[in-house]
Design an enzyme around this catalytic site. Structure first.
Site, PDB file in Angstrom:
ATOM      1  N   ASP A 178      48.717  93.599 -43.747  1.00 48.60           N
ATOM      2  CA  ASP A 178      47.516  92.929 -43.233  1.00 48.60           C
ATOM      3  C   ASP A 178      47.727  92.023 -42.008  1.00 48.60           C
ATOM      4  OD1 ASP A 178      46.658  94.184 -45.525  1.00 48.60           O
ATOM      5  OD2 ASP A 178      45.799  92.413 -46.473  1.00 48.60           O
TER       6      ASP A 178
ATOM      7  N   LYS B  29      42.896  99.190 -47.835  1.00 46.65           N
ATOM      8  CA  LYS B  29      42.688  98.747 -49.225  1.00 46.65           C
ATOM      9  C   LYS B  29      41.466  97.853 -49.341  1.00 46.65           C
ATOM     10  CE  LYS B  29      45.819  94.891 -48.647  1.00 46.65           C
ATOM     11  NZ  LYS B  29      44.750  93.885 -48.464  1.00 46.65           N
TER      12      LYS B  29
ATOM     13  N   GLU C 210      38.101  93.814 -55.781  1.00 47.00           N
ATOM     14  CA  GLU C 210      39.071  93.140 -54.926  1.00 47.00           C
ATOM     15  C   GLU C 210      40.404  93.846 -55.112  1.00 47.00           C
ATOM     16  OE1 GLU C 210      39.958  91.982 -52.378  1.00 47.00           O
ATOM     17  OE2 GLU C 210      39.762  89.800 -52.389  1.00 47.00           O
TER      18      GLU C 210
ATOM     19  N   CYS D 236      48.017  88.843 -50.471  1.00 46.65           N
ATOM     20  CA  CYS D 236      48.353  90.269 -50.403  1.00 46.65           C
ATOM     21  C   CYS D 236      49.853  90.535 -50.381  1.00 46.65           C
ATOM     22  CB  CYS D 236      47.622  90.906 -49.229  1.00 46.65           C
ATOM     23  SG  CYS D 236      45.842  91.008 -49.579  1.00 46.65           S
TER      24      CYS D 236
ATOM     25  N   HIS E 224      37.313  96.036 -45.692  1.00 44.61           N
ATOM     26  CA  HIS E 224      36.181  95.803 -46.587  1.00 44.61           C
ATOM     27  C   HIS E 224      34.865  96.346 -46.045  1.00 44.61           C
ATOM     28  CE1 HIS E 224      38.694  93.128 -48.889  1.00 44.61           C
ATOM     29  NE2 HIS E 224      38.735  92.169 -47.997  1.00 44.61           N
TER      30      HIS E 224
ATOM     31  N   HIS F 151      35.408  88.753 -43.865  1.00 44.17           N
ATOM     32  CA  HIS F 151      36.600  89.030 -43.058  1.00 44.17           C
ATOM     33  C   HIS F 151      36.965  90.512 -43.160  1.00 44.17           C
ATOM     34  CE1 HIS F 151      38.142  88.558 -47.142  1.00 44.17           C
ATOM     35  NE2 HIS F 151      39.127  89.332 -46.776  1.00 44.17           N
TER      36      HIS F 151
ATOM     37  N   ASP G  42      43.421  95.232 -44.800  1.00 39.08           N
ATOM     38  CA  ASP G  42      42.269  94.843 -45.594  1.00 39.08           C
ATOM     39  C   ASP G  42      41.083  95.501 -44.895  1.00 39.08           C
ATOM     40  OD1 ASP G  42      41.927  93.222 -47.893  1.00 39.08           O
ATOM     41  OD2 ASP G  42      41.134  91.552 -46.722  1.00 39.08           O
TER      42      ASP G  42
ATOM     43  N   SER H 153      34.348  90.117 -52.553  1.00 39.49           N
ATOM     44  CA  SER H 153      35.187  88.934 -52.299  1.00 39.49           C
ATOM     45  C   SER H 153      34.547  87.959 -51.313  1.00 39.49           C
ATOM     46  CB  SER H 153      36.556  89.358 -51.775  1.00 39.49           C
ATOM     47  OG  SER H 153      36.488  89.738 -50.408  1.00 39.49           O
TER      48      SER H 153
ATOM     49  N   ALA I 139      48.728  87.729 -46.514  1.00 41.97           N
ATOM     50  CA  ALA I 139      49.201  86.354 -46.576  1.00 41.97           C
ATOM     51  C   ALA I 139      50.158  86.210 -47.763  1.00 41.97           C
ATOM     52  CB  ALA I 139      48.008  85.404 -46.749  1.00 41.97           C
TER      53      ALA I 139
HETATM   54  C1  VGL Z   1      43.930  88.548 -48.126  1.00 45.79           C
HETATM   55  C2  VGL Z   1      42.412  86.980 -48.844  1.00 45.79           C
HETATM   56  C3  VGL Z   1      41.413  87.918 -48.847  1.00 45.79           C
HETATM   57  C4  VGL Z   1      45.333  88.876 -47.708  1.00 45.79           C
HETATM   58  C5  VGL Z   1      42.945  89.500 -48.123  1.00 45.79           C
HETATM   59  O1  VGL Z   1      45.526  89.836 -46.935  1.00 45.79           O
HETATM   60  O2  VGL Z   1      46.265  88.159 -48.152  1.00 45.79           O
HETATM   61  N1  VGL Z   1      43.671  87.296 -48.505  1.00 45.79           N
HETATM   62  N2  VGL Z   1      41.688  89.167 -48.483  1.00 45.79           N
HETATM   63 ZN    ZN Z   2      40.143  90.544 -48.070  1.00 44.68          ZN
END
Ligand code: VGL
Ligand code: ZN
Length: 182
Positions: free
Chosen positions: A8, A94, A101, A133, A52, A69, A50, A58, A129
Site C-alpha cells: 500500500d 484488496k 474490510e 496492513c 476501495h 481513502h 488498498d 471502512s 501502514a
Molecule cells: C490501511 C487503514 C485503512 C493500510 C488501509 O494500508 O494500512 N490502513 N486502510
Molecule cells: Zn483502506
C-alpha cells in the site's frame, strides 16, 4: 525462495493524502532499492494496493473509522509517483468488496496460492501502514506457513494512538516475524 511484498505505498497514505501516514513517503527509497535487489536476483515482487469502492464499509460516512481513502481509479489510490514498479511485478488489489474490510494482502486475493506456486516460503514485508496492513499481512503470512521478515526502515505507522506502530512491531516479532536490516 524469498519474495518481496510492498504494501500500500499509495498517495492517500503519503503526506498530503486522505489518510496520511507520518513520513509515509520515506519508505519509497529503501523499498526501491529492495525492488532493484530482488529484480537483480530474479526474485518475485508483489505490490498490494488498498482499492476501495466509494461505498466501502471502512469509511466514516458508511459507519467505519477512516476518512474516505484509496478509492479505486482515483489519484489517491495510485502508487507513490517515485515508487519503482517493474513489469514483472505481481499486483494485488484488496478490500474491493463494499462490505468487507481487508487489511491483509492475503485476504481474498489469491496471493498465498500464487506465492506457493512459485515455491516462495519466505516473505519480506515493507510499506504502509505498520499497525494495519503491514501487520495483518505479516500475521497472515505466518499463519499460512511462510517465514516473515520485516524491514524496519521501510515501514511507517498510522499511530491512531501513540505507540500503535511500536506495539505492532512487538506483536509481529512475538508471533515469529524476524527483522531484516537493509
Ligand atoms: C490501511 C487503514 C485503512 C493500510 C488501509 O494500508 O494500512 N490502513 N486502510
Ligand atoms: Zn483502506
Amino acid at each position: 525462495m524469498r519474495a518481496l511484498i510492498v504494501v500500500d505505498v499509495q498517495n492517500d497514505f503519503c503526506p498530503g493524502g486522505a489518510l496520511a501516514v507520518n513520513q509515509g513517503d520515506r519508505v519509497v527509497e529503501p523499498i526501491n532499492s529492495l525492488i532493484r535487489k530482488f529484480e537483480a536476483d530474479g526474485l518475485p515482487v508483489v505490490f498490494t494496493r488498498d482499492w476501495h469502492p466509494v461505498n466501502h464499509v471502512s469509511f466514516k460516512q458508511n459507519g467505519g473509522i477512516w476518512p474516505t481513502h484509496c478509492v479505486a481509479r482515483t489519484s489517491g489510490a495510485d502508487f507513490h509517483p517515485e515508487l519503482y514498479f517493474p513489469s514483472f511485478a505481481f499486483l494485488v488489489s484488496k478490500a474491493t468488496d463494499p462490505d468487507l474490510e481487508a487489511y491483509s494482502g492475503f485476504q481474498g486475493t489469491g496471493l498465498a496460492s500464487w506465492l506457493k506456486q512459485l515455491e516462495v516460503d519466505e516473505v519480506l514485508v515493507t510499506g504502509l501502514a505498520t499497525d494495519y496492513c503491514v501487520k495483518n499481512t505479516v500475521m497472515d503470512a505466518l499463519k499460512l506457513g511462510f517465514k516473515a521478515l520485516v524491514a524496519l526502515n521501510a515501514i511507517r505507522a498510522v499511530d491512531v494512538n501513540p505507540g500503535d506502530g511500536e506495539k505492532a512491531i512487538q506483536e509481529m516479532l512475538q508471533n515469529g516475524a524476524e527483522l531484516y536490516s537493509l
